[in-house]
Design an enzyme around this catalytic site. Structure first.
Site, short mmCIF file in Angstrom:
data_model
loop_
_atom_site.label_atom_id
_atom_site.label_comp_id
_atom_site.label_asym_id
_atom_site.label_seq_id
_atom_site.Cartn_x
_atom_site.Cartn_y
_atom_site.Cartn_z
CG HIS A 135 -1.86 -1.07 1.38
ND1 HIS A 135 -1.79 -2.02 2.36
CD2 HIS A 135 -2.97 -1.38 0.65
CE1 HIS A 135 -2.79 -2.87 2.25
NE2 HIS A 135 -3.53 -2.51 1.22
NE ARG A 184 -8.82 -11.95 2.27
CZ ARG A 184 -9.24 -11.03 1.41
NH1 ARG A 184 -8.38 -10.46 0.60
NH2 ARG A 184 -10.50 -10.66 1.38
CD GLN A 238 -9.68 -4.32 -6.55
OE1 GLN A 238 -10.40 -5.01 -5.86
NE2 GLN A 238 -8.69 -3.62 -6.03
CB SER A 261 -1.81 -10.11 0.94
OG SER A 261 -3.16 -10.27 1.30
P1 AMP Z 1 -6.55 -3.66 -0.44
O1 AMP Z 1 -6.34 -2.92 0.82
O2 AMP Z 1 -6.13 -5.09 -0.39
O3 AMP Z 1 -7.93 -3.46 -1.00
O4 AMP Z 1 -5.55 -3.01 -1.50
C1 AMP Z 1 -5.56 -1.63 -1.77
C2 AMP Z 1 -4.68 -1.37 -2.96
O5 AMP Z 1 -3.35 -1.80 -2.68
C3 AMP Z 1 -5.13 -2.15 -4.22
O6 AMP Z 1 -4.96 -1.31 -5.36
C4 AMP Z 1 -4.17 -3.31 -4.24
O7 AMP Z 1 -3.98 -3.87 -5.53
C5 AMP Z 1 -2.90 -2.66 -3.71
N1 AMP Z 1 -2.01 -3.69 -3.18
C6 AMP Z 1 -2.33 -4.69 -2.34
N2 AMP Z 1 -1.26 -5.49 -2.13
C7 AMP Z 1 -0.25 -4.98 -2.87
C8 AMP Z 1 1.11 -5.35 -3.09
N3 AMP Z 1 1.65 -6.42 -2.51
N4 AMP Z 1 1.86 -4.59 -3.91
C9 AMP Z 1 1.34 -3.48 -4.53
N5 AMP Z 1 0.06 -3.08 -4.36
C10 AMP Z 1 -0.72 -3.82 -3.55
#
Ligand code: AMP
Length: 282
Positions: A36, A188, A154, A186
């Site tokens: 993020h 998760r 997405q 992630s």
């Molecule tokens: P999320 O909080 O999982 O909904 O992710 C928010 C944003 O961060 C989304 O655009 C994701 O694709 C991006 N994101 C999540 N994990 C990663 C990662 N490992 N590397 C780069 N961007 C990420």
């Protein structure tokens, strides 16, 4: 960093700051990690004002237990955003986003892209993603929306949403940030046990082997090897596929005339992880 719970207050501030400034927007569900933060940093490089949102969106969870167990770490998220010099955080409550409830919400017709992979295994997921991002875009009115390739499908869905909205917002898709052993970062991952954490780098190893074997074996064989590797360690893959990276058309075999992407989604216990790799030609 300014923190806003209400769209009206966020709007007032953005109007006062806007003048000639460009606004970059990074929507998230919190439990922030370096992936993020890499988006925030890129947004800072490209735009004058960077807004991040944290909202765990109930309408995009096809499994209510996944929603209940989604990690919430707002205080440390705020610290990370301050350290990254994020300008504003939009932190709305559920009824701020869905003021008329979540029972009857708009439906978007985005065709094929919603019928495969995440779309077919997580029914309703992308409708939920579009419903929330539609509202967030209306609240922030960004010049540039920063997304991660980690959620490749997405990104395609949200580009469609922007097209449908006739919005002028540009989309920047940024690379996947990984742990040193290759595991895609992630939120998760926080839920993994030590034992599970030691196994899951296999997901990236499978992606690398799909890339490495493109001129060696048929994809059918490589795919089967990957299923075997993951299943032997107790993972339960939803899919291991090769697709056209422009259209997400699923491919039976490697096709050097196309830009290809390998995508994996797998359960480990009740945690579902996704990852992908755009294949470099070798
Ligand atoms: P999320 O909080 O999982 O909904 O992710 C928010 C944003 O961060 C989304 O655009 C994701 O694709 C991006 N994101 C999540 N994990 C990663 C990662 N490992 N590397 C780069 N961007 C990420």
């Amino acid at each position: 960093m300014k923190i806003f719970n209400k769209k009206e207050l966020l709007n007032q501030w953005l109007i006062s700051e806007r003048k000639l400034s460009s606004i970059g927007f990074v929507p998230t569900m919190g439990a922030l990690h370096q992936g993020h933060i890499s988006l925030i940093e890129q947004a800072k490089n490209h735009c004058d004002i960077v807004v991040c949102s944290i909202f765990v969106n109930p309408t995009q969870f096809n499994d209510p237990k996944d929603f209940e167990k989604y990690p919430i770490t707002v205080e440390s998220d705020i610290e990370m955003l301050i350290d990254a010099s994020c300008d504003a955080l939009y932190l709305p409550a559920i009824d701020e986003i869905y003021s008329d409830g979540t029972q009857t919400l708009e439906h978007y017709d985005i065709g094929y892209i919603e019928t495969v992979l995440e779309g077919s295994t997580r029914l309703g997921h992308f409708q939920g993603v579009m419903q929330v991002v539609n509202r967030l875009l209306d609240a922030v009115l960004p010049d540039v929306l920063f997304l991660g390739q980690k959620d490749f499908q997405q990104c395609m869905v949200l580009k469609k949403l922007i097209e449908i909205k006739n919005s002028l917002t540009k989309v920047e898709v940024l690379p996947i940030q990984r742990e040193t052993d290759g595991l895609a970062m992630s939120s998760r991952n926080r839920r993994l046990t030590e034992f599970q954490r030691a196994i899951v780098p296999l997901i990236y190893k499978c992606l690398i082997s799909i890339e490495a074997q493109q001129n060696v074996k048929s994809f059918e064989i490589v795919q089967k090897e990957c299923f075997d590797i993951l299943e032997r360690k107790g993972l339960k893959p939803d899919y291991i596929v090769l697709a056209d990276a422009e259209t997400l058309t699923l491919l039976d075999d490697y096709d050097s005339n196309r830009k290809m992407i390998a995508l994996i989604a797998t359960f480990i216990g009740d945690i579902r992880l996704i990852d992908n790799l755009i294949l470099q030609k070798n």
